[in-house]
Design a protein around this motif. Structure first.
Motif, short mmCIF file in Angstrom:
data_model
loop_
_atom_site.label_atom_id
_atom_site.label_comp_id
_atom_site.label_asym_id
_atom_site.label_seq_id
_atom_site.Cartn_x
_atom_site.Cartn_y
_atom_site.Cartn_z
N LEU A 137 6.93 3.00 -34.24
CA LEU A 137 7.43 3.02 -32.88
C LEU A 137 8.95 3.02 -32.93
CD1 LEU A 137 5.13 0.40 -31.12
CD2 LEU A 137 5.04 2.88 -30.93
N PHE A 138 9.56 3.87 -32.09
CA PHE A 138 10.99 3.88 -31.97
C PHE A 138 11.36 2.81 -30.94
CE2 PHE A 138 10.43 8.67 -32.90
CZ PHE A 138 10.13 8.39 -34.22
N THR A 139 12.59 2.77 -30.50
CA THR A 139 13.01 1.75 -29.55
C THR A 139 12.03 1.67 -28.39
OG1 THR A 139 15.29 2.27 -30.10
CG2 THR A 139 14.92 1.04 -28.05
N HIS A 140 11.54 0.47 -28.14
CA HIS A 140 10.62 0.28 -27.03
C HIS A 140 10.97 -1.00 -26.28
CE1 HIS A 140 8.73 -1.18 -30.71
NE2 HIS A 140 8.12 -2.09 -30.00
N VAL A 141 10.41 -1.14 -25.10
CA VAL A 141 10.78 -2.19 -24.17
C VAL A 141 10.17 -3.53 -24.58
CG1 VAL A 141 10.59 -2.91 -21.74
CG2 VAL A 141 10.91 -0.50 -22.30
N ALA A 142 10.98 -4.57 -24.54
CA ALA A 142 10.50 -5.95 -24.69
C ALA A 142 10.76 -6.62 -23.34
CB ALA A 142 11.23 -6.66 -25.80
N VAL A 143 9.69 -6.99 -22.66
CA VAL A 143 9.80 -7.53 -21.31
C VAL A 143 9.64 -9.04 -21.35
CG1 VAL A 143 8.74 -7.50 -19.02
CG2 VAL A 143 8.84 -5.40 -20.36
N PRO A 144 10.60 -9.77 -20.78
CA PRO A 144 10.45 -11.23 -20.74
C PRO A 144 9.34 -11.62 -19.77
CG PRO A 144 12.41 -10.56 -19.52
CD PRO A 144 11.84 -9.32 -20.14
N THR A 145 8.60 -12.62 -20.13
CA THR A 145 7.57 -13.16 -19.25
C THR A 145 7.74 -14.67 -19.20
OG1 THR A 145 6.01 -13.25 -21.08
CG2 THR A 145 5.89 -11.33 -19.65
N MET A 146 7.56 -15.22 -18.05
CA MET A 146 7.69 -16.67 -17.87
C MET A 146 6.31 -17.30 -17.83
SD MET A 146 10.88 -17.47 -17.66
CE MET A 146 10.79 -19.09 -16.94
N THR A 147 6.22 -18.47 -18.41
CA THR A 147 4.97 -19.21 -18.35
C THR A 147 5.29 -20.70 -18.38
OG1 THR A 147 2.78 -19.47 -19.34
CG2 THR A 147 4.61 -19.21 -20.86
N ARG A 148 4.40 -21.48 -17.83
CA ARG A 148 4.53 -22.93 -17.87
C ARG A 148 3.46 -23.44 -18.82
NH1 ARG A 148 7.93 -24.42 -13.89
NH2 ARG A 148 8.14 -23.01 -12.13
N LEU A 149 3.89 -24.21 -19.79
CA LEU A 149 2.97 -24.74 -20.78
C LEU A 149 3.01 -26.26 -20.76
CD1 LEU A 149 3.84 -22.40 -23.79
CD2 LEU A 149 1.95 -22.18 -22.16
N ARG A 150 1.85 -26.85 -20.91
CA ARG A 150 1.75 -28.30 -21.03
C ARG A 150 2.07 -28.69 -22.47
NH1 ARG A 150 0.52 -29.36 -16.16
NH2 ARG A 150 -1.15 -28.43 -14.97
N GLN A 151 2.22 -29.99 -22.70
CA GLN A 151 2.64 -30.47 -24.00
C GLN A 151 1.76 -30.00 -25.16
OE1 GLN A 151 2.66 -34.71 -24.77
NE2 GLN A 151 4.65 -34.48 -25.80
N PRO A 152 0.41 -30.05 -25.06
CA PRO A 152 -0.39 -29.59 -26.21
C PRO A 152 -0.14 -28.12 -26.56
CG PRO A 152 -1.75 -30.84 -24.68
CD PRO A 152 -0.42 -30.63 -24.01
N GLU A 153 0.11 -27.29 -25.55
CA GLU A 153 0.39 -25.87 -25.79
C GLU A 153 1.78 -25.69 -26.39
OE1 GLU A 153 -0.21 -25.35 -21.72
OE2 GLU A 153 -2.30 -24.69 -21.91
N ARG A 154 2.74 -26.49 -25.93
CA ARG A 154 4.09 -26.42 -26.51
C ARG A 154 4.08 -26.88 -27.96
NH1 ARG A 154 5.30 -29.13 -21.64
NH2 ARG A 154 5.92 -30.98 -22.82
N GLN A 155 3.21 -27.85 -28.26
CA GLN A 155 3.12 -28.34 -29.63
C GLN A 155 2.61 -27.25 -30.58
OE1 GLN A 155 0.73 -31.86 -28.93
NE2 GLN A 155 2.53 -33.19 -29.07
N VAL A 156 1.71 -26.40 -30.08
CA VAL A 156 1.24 -25.27 -30.90
C VAL A 156 2.42 -24.37 -31.24
CG1 VAL A 156 -0.16 -23.16 -30.89
CG2 VAL A 156 -1.13 -25.30 -30.02
N LEU A 157 3.22 -24.04 -30.25
CA LEU A 157 4.38 -23.18 -30.48
C LEU A 157 5.37 -23.85 -31.43
CD1 LEU A 157 5.01 -21.80 -26.88
CD2 LEU A 157 3.58 -20.83 -28.70
N ASP A 158 5.62 -25.14 -31.22
CA ASP A 158 6.57 -25.85 -32.07
C ASP A 158 6.08 -25.95 -33.52
OD1 ASP A 158 8.23 -26.11 -29.88
OD2 ASP A 158 7.60 -28.18 -29.43
N THR A 159 4.76 -26.05 -33.71
CA THR A 159 4.20 -26.06 -35.07
C THR A 159 4.44 -24.72 -35.76
OG1 THR A 159 2.52 -27.67 -34.43
CG2 THR A 159 2.08 -26.38 -36.42
#
Length: 186
Positions: free
Chosen positions: A102-124
């Motif tokens: 793929l050549f240059t392609h769009v990266a679109v920001p998306t907002m989401t609200r995550l609770r602590q257990p979900e944030r912990q997955v990302l932090d891990t």
């Protein structure tokens, strides 16, 4: 959600508009709310039958880069027309032998609200060196789900298209959401 008819119109437009010599074959067009991604097949490099895997890989990468540079001007012209017509950015990619780029392609920001257990997955994932940031970790999770549930997501998408077709065949509604004149709810 983009309908099958909308996708077909976009694909048809590109099939008619792309210069014949651009691709050997138009492989795939993907459309979402922000972007149209056009993937075409290009010929592989000519190599001796005894070429090593490393030589073959380098030759394919070279062919992809050569195509990208040589066709930039014509791809940009087509993209400008398509962006005006379809109100979406156009991205490009190629298939060459078994490689997809793929050549240059769009990266679109998306907002989401995550609770602590979900944030912990990302932090891990960050702590483990899998991702650099929560945003990167979330994108990694989405790619993992996509890879492991591709058939299910495809079936869900097909079902949603069916729901849209049924809705479109439903009764006409007046502009205020009430049944059209002459319709009764009895």
């Amino acid at each position: 959600m983009i309908t099958t008819e909308q996708r077909e119109k976009v694909r048809g437009w590109f099939a008619g508009r792309l210069p014949d010599e651009l691709f050997e074959e138009l492989v795939e067009i993907t459309v979402d709310r922000e972007e149209i991604t056009v993937i075409g097949r290009i010929p592989g490099p000519r190599l001796a039958s005894d070429a090593s895997d490393a030589e073959r890989e380098a030759a394919v990468q070279g062919r992809i880069q050569e195509f990208r540079e040589r066709t930039r001007e014509s791809r940009v012209a087509v993209a400008r027309e398509a962006e005006h017509r379809f109100r979406r950015k156009v991205s490009w990619g190629v298939e060459c032998e078994a490689e997809r780029a793929l050549f240059t392609h769009v990266a679109v920001p998306t907002m989401t609200r995550l609770r602590q257990p979900e944030r912990q997955v990302l932090d891990t994932l960050i702590a483990g060196g899998v991702a650099r940031s929560r945003s990167d970790a979330l994108a990694w999770c989405v790619r993992l789900v996509q890879r492991h549930t591709d058939d299910w997501l495809s079936e869900l998408s097909t079902s949603l298209e069916h729901v849209q077709r049924v809705r479109a065949q439903g009764p006409d509604l007046a502009g205020d959401g009430s049944p059209a004149e002459g319709d009764t709810m009895g």
